[in-house]
Write an enzyme that holds these catalytic residues in place. Sequence first.
Site, PDB file in Angstrom:
ATOM      1  N   THR A   1       1.046  -1.284   0.028  1.00  0.00           N
ATOM      2  CA  THR A   1       0.259  -0.247   0.230  1.00  0.00           C
ATOM      3  C   THR A   1       1.128   1.513  -0.113  1.00  0.00           C
ATOM      4  O   THR A   1       1.153   1.931   1.157  1.00  0.00           O
ATOM      5  CB  THR A   1      -1.101   0.212   1.218  1.00  0.00           C
ATOM      6  OG1 THR A   1      -0.270   0.105   2.489  1.00  0.00           O
ATOM      7  CG2 THR A   1      -1.556  -1.036   0.949  1.00  0.00           C
TER       8      THR A   1
ATOM      9  N   PHE B   1      12.646   3.056  20.963  1.00  0.00           N
ATOM     10  CA  PHE B   1      13.135   4.479  19.651  1.00  0.00           C
ATOM     11  C   PHE B   1      13.270   6.005  20.554  1.00  0.00           C
ATOM     12  O   PHE B   1      12.948   6.329  20.032  1.00  0.00           O
ATOM     13  CB  PHE B   1      11.300   4.205  19.300  1.00  0.00           C
ATOM     14  CG  PHE B   1      11.585   3.076  17.890  1.00  0.00           C
ATOM     15  CD1 PHE B   1      11.352   3.150  16.816  1.00  0.00           C
ATOM     16  CD2 PHE B   1      10.989   1.657  19.142  1.00  0.00           C
ATOM     17  CE1 PHE B   1      11.004   2.502  15.907  1.00  0.00           C
ATOM     18  CE2 PHE B   1      10.362   0.809  18.378  1.00  0.00           C
ATOM     19  CZ  PHE B   1      10.504   1.108  16.971  1.00  0.00           C
TER      20      PHE B   1
ATOM     21  N   CYS C   1       7.350   1.661   6.068  1.00  0.00           N
ATOM     22  CA  CYS C   1       6.424   1.782   6.651  1.00  0.00           C
ATOM     23  C   CYS C   1       5.765   3.099   7.411  1.00  0.00           C
ATOM     24  O   CYS C   1       5.654   3.776   6.952  1.00  0.00           O
ATOM     25  CB  CYS C   1       6.587   0.603   8.034  1.00  0.00           C
ATOM     26  SG  CYS C   1       5.789  -1.258   7.418  1.00  0.00           S
TER      27      CYS C   1
ATOM     28  N   LYS D   1       5.200   6.495   5.072  1.00  0.00           N
ATOM     29  CA  LYS D   1       4.340   6.380   4.166  1.00  0.00           C
ATOM     30  C   LYS D   1       3.364   6.258   5.156  1.00  0.00           C
ATOM     31  O   LYS D   1       2.107   6.830   4.746  1.00  0.00           O
ATOM     32  CB  LYS D   1       4.154   5.376   3.196  1.00  0.00           C
ATOM     33  CG  LYS D   1       3.681   4.056   4.358  1.00  0.00           C
ATOM     34  CD  LYS D   1       3.640   2.290   2.836  1.00  0.00           C
ATOM     35  CE  LYS D   1       3.411   1.156   3.294  1.00  0.00           C
ATOM     36  NZ  LYS D   1       2.301   1.035   4.203  1.00  0.00           N
TER      37      LYS D   1
HETATM   38  P1  NAD Z   1       6.430  -5.775  -0.434  1.00  0.00           P
HETATM   39  O1  NAD Z   1       6.160  -4.354  -1.331  1.00  0.00           O
HETATM   40  O2  NAD Z   1       7.155  -6.887  -0.264  1.00  0.00           O
HETATM   41  O3  NAD Z   1       4.607  -7.463  -1.319  1.00  0.00           O
HETATM   42  C1  NAD Z   1       3.563  -6.844  -1.982  1.00  0.00           C
HETATM   43  C2  NAD Z   1       3.833  -8.156  -2.500  1.00  0.00           C
HETATM   44  O4  NAD Z   1       2.758  -7.930  -3.318  1.00  0.00           O
HETATM   45  C3  NAD Z   1       4.397  -7.569  -4.013  1.00  0.00           C
HETATM   46  O5  NAD Z   1       5.825  -9.226  -4.388  1.00  0.00           O
HETATM   47  C4  NAD Z   1       3.898  -7.384  -5.211  1.00  0.00           C
HETATM   48  O6  NAD Z   1       4.693  -8.211  -6.424  1.00  0.00           O
HETATM   49  C5  NAD Z   1       2.659  -8.701  -4.690  1.00  0.00           C
HETATM   50  N1  NAD Z   1       1.637  -8.692  -5.524  1.00  0.00           N
HETATM   51  C6  NAD Z   1       1.052  -7.222  -5.766  1.00  0.00           C
HETATM   52  N2  NAD Z   1      -0.072  -6.878  -6.604  1.00  0.00           N
HETATM   53  C7  NAD Z   1      -0.607  -8.366  -6.428  1.00  0.00           C
HETATM   54  C8  NAD Z   1      -1.620  -9.059  -6.803  1.00  0.00           C
HETATM   55  N3  NAD Z   1      -2.906  -8.255  -7.199  1.00  0.00           N
HETATM   56  N4  NAD Z   1      -1.767 -10.345  -6.330  1.00  0.00           N
HETATM   57  C9  NAD Z   1      -0.808 -11.256  -5.750  1.00  0.00           C
HETATM   58  N5  NAD Z   1       0.268 -10.385  -5.592  1.00  0.00           N
HETATM   59  C10 NAD Z   1       0.376  -8.559  -5.742  1.00  0.00           C
HETATM   60  O7  NAD Z   1       5.278  -5.341   0.820  1.00  0.00           O
HETATM   61  P2  NAD Z   1       5.599  -5.442   2.453  1.00  0.00           P
HETATM   62  O8  NAD Z   1       6.344  -4.931   3.098  1.00  0.00           O
HETATM   63  O9  NAD Z   1       5.294  -6.764   2.447  1.00  0.00           O
HETATM   64  O10 NAD Z   1       4.357  -4.762   2.941  1.00  0.00           O
HETATM   65  C11 NAD Z   1       2.823  -5.320   2.261  1.00  0.00           C
HETATM   66  C12 NAD Z   1       1.900  -4.354   3.110  1.00  0.00           C
HETATM   67  O11 NAD Z   1       2.013  -4.758   4.690  1.00  0.00           O
HETATM   68  C13 NAD Z   1       2.141  -2.991   3.394  1.00  0.00           C
HETATM   69  O12 NAD Z   1       0.702  -2.489   3.815  1.00  0.00           O
HETATM   70  C14 NAD Z   1       2.639  -2.387   4.522  1.00  0.00           C
HETATM   71  O13 NAD Z   1       2.753  -0.929   4.670  1.00  0.00           O
HETATM   72  C15 NAD Z   1       1.913  -3.402   5.646  1.00  0.00           C
HETATM   73  N6  NAD Z   1       3.646  -4.253   6.318  1.00  0.00           N
HETATM   74  C16 NAD Z   1       5.218  -3.909   6.285  1.00  0.00           C
HETATM   75  C17 NAD Z   1       5.773  -4.221   7.248  1.00  0.00           C
HETATM   76  C18 NAD Z   1       7.050  -4.555   7.482  1.00  0.00           C
HETATM   77  O14 NAD Z   1       8.008  -3.739   7.769  1.00  0.00           O
HETATM   78  N7  NAD Z   1       7.335  -4.332   5.630  1.00  0.00           N
HETATM   79  C19 NAD Z   1       4.857  -4.455   8.523  1.00  0.00           C
HETATM   80  C20 NAD Z   1       3.895  -4.157   9.136  1.00  0.00           C
HETATM   81  C21 NAD Z   1       2.972  -4.032   7.776  1.00  0.00           C
END
Ligand code: NAD
Length: 432
Positions: free
Chosen positions: A86, A252, A263, A266
């Site tokens: 997102t 922190f 995170c 954004k």
């Molecule tokens: P990321 O970009 O690493 O992974 C997202 C994945 O989704 C990608 O591999 C992408 O190819 C896939 N994708 C996109 N559209 C798709 C679809 N239609 N069908 C199937 N797969 C699809 O993202 P992330 O860091 O894992 O973050 C994901 C969510 O979790 C975000 O909302 C983020 O804010 C939240 N989040 C992230 C963290 C963190 O530390 N990274 C921690 C807590 C929450």
Amino acid sequence: MHIAVIGSGYVGLVTGACFAEFGVDVACVDVDSEKIARLNRGDSPIYEPGLDSLIRKNLQAGRLTFTTDVAGAIKQSLVIFIAVGTPPLADGSADLTFVDEVARTLAQHLDGYKVIVTKSTVPVGTGKRLINLIKTQQDKPTEFSVVSNPEFLREGAAIGDFMRPDRVVIGGADPEAIAIMRDLYRPLYLIQTPFVITSLEGAELIKYAANAFLATKISFINEIANLCEKVGCDVHDVAMALGMDRRIGPKFLHAGPGFGGSCFPKDTAALSKIGQQFSSPTKIVDAVIKVNREQRLSMIPKIERLAGGLAKKRVAVLGLAFKPETNDMRDAPSVDIINGLVERGATVIAYDPIAAEEARQLLPEIELAASEYEAVADADVLVFLTEWNQFRALDMERIRKSMKTPRIADLRNIYDPVSIREMGFEYVGVGR
Ligand code: NAD
């Protein structure tokens, strides 16, 4: 129980691998077929301690599968997690394109009662919006529930955070869906993890409030650090004494170049937008964002002053990832700071133990060294940008001899200013 996790990035992979470890049958789905092929070979596309072995173990046990076949994964699953990105739009609000795309796919393939879970961080109101979106897109209506189950894992410590969280938050109105979620998380319930059961909106807001609060602690201590520099005291002492107060806590409160990563920047921006949308301005969060931006950019003149100008200077940078134990470079402070140094005429040679490949895409103008010692050779100034453990006990005598001029900008306060100056370095930290 069979579950599907749609989106196999940092959160999706950790969620999928950990549930498989709990004994659940998990299908991890992604649109990126190269990523899925790699994962099927047991090779994780992200660096996260412990994840590789967890994936291989559960692949072999047959509990974890990786696929691009979203329809098949939906059909065989009772619970479907949405874990797609997102990212921020230009105005700071969360881009829900990927989430909406998954919702439309779900509408096409739902064939009986399922629990749809938003694991992605999504703005308040998204859960309710998804219910309507799926209903209006379905040819044949089926029963389903939408639940919010935000993720609080930290990159670099994600497996431990998932397996031993401080709490599990579940938001939703359907008691059957909540009961299914509790059942899924039973291994955590058995180790007495607290569960917070709330509304969809409550769960969605908890995630943003938690990240914004942590970001606030960082901007707060950075502001105090700047004051420490003016009044001539050490922020390390101030932060330590603050953190000893159990009402405040020590986490922190590390002064530095400001928060980064995928995170905090954004999510603070998105929370500010949510506040505007509901006519409830988030004045503290807005100040946190401003302080952070200024803190990051103020590191460039700090290095410039230490180096006596940056034109034609050779700057060695140690650490590029936004924090240690990850190769994630999304919104890393290193990118803005290094770009600022290069704009002022410096040549940058950098070393990071894990994130070099990612950095090559984002910072094509820098040289990448194979080790700390190769990076510092002949450098006019050394800048620490990520506090990797291996940087804590470097051979500083060897570094001093190999640099052109022994100057250190320690933007993570890794070293003790007194002893490092005694070794013959000119040294600046943050707030010291
Ligand atoms: P990321 O970009 O690493 O992974 C997202 C994945 O989704 C990608 O591999 C992408 O190819 C896939 N994708 C996109 N559209 C798709 C679809 N239609 N069908 C199937 N797969 C699809 O993202 P992330 O860091 O894992 O973050 C994901 C969510 O979790 C975000 O909302 C983020 O804010 C939240 N989040 C992230 C963290 C963190 O530390 N990274 C921690 C807590 C929450």
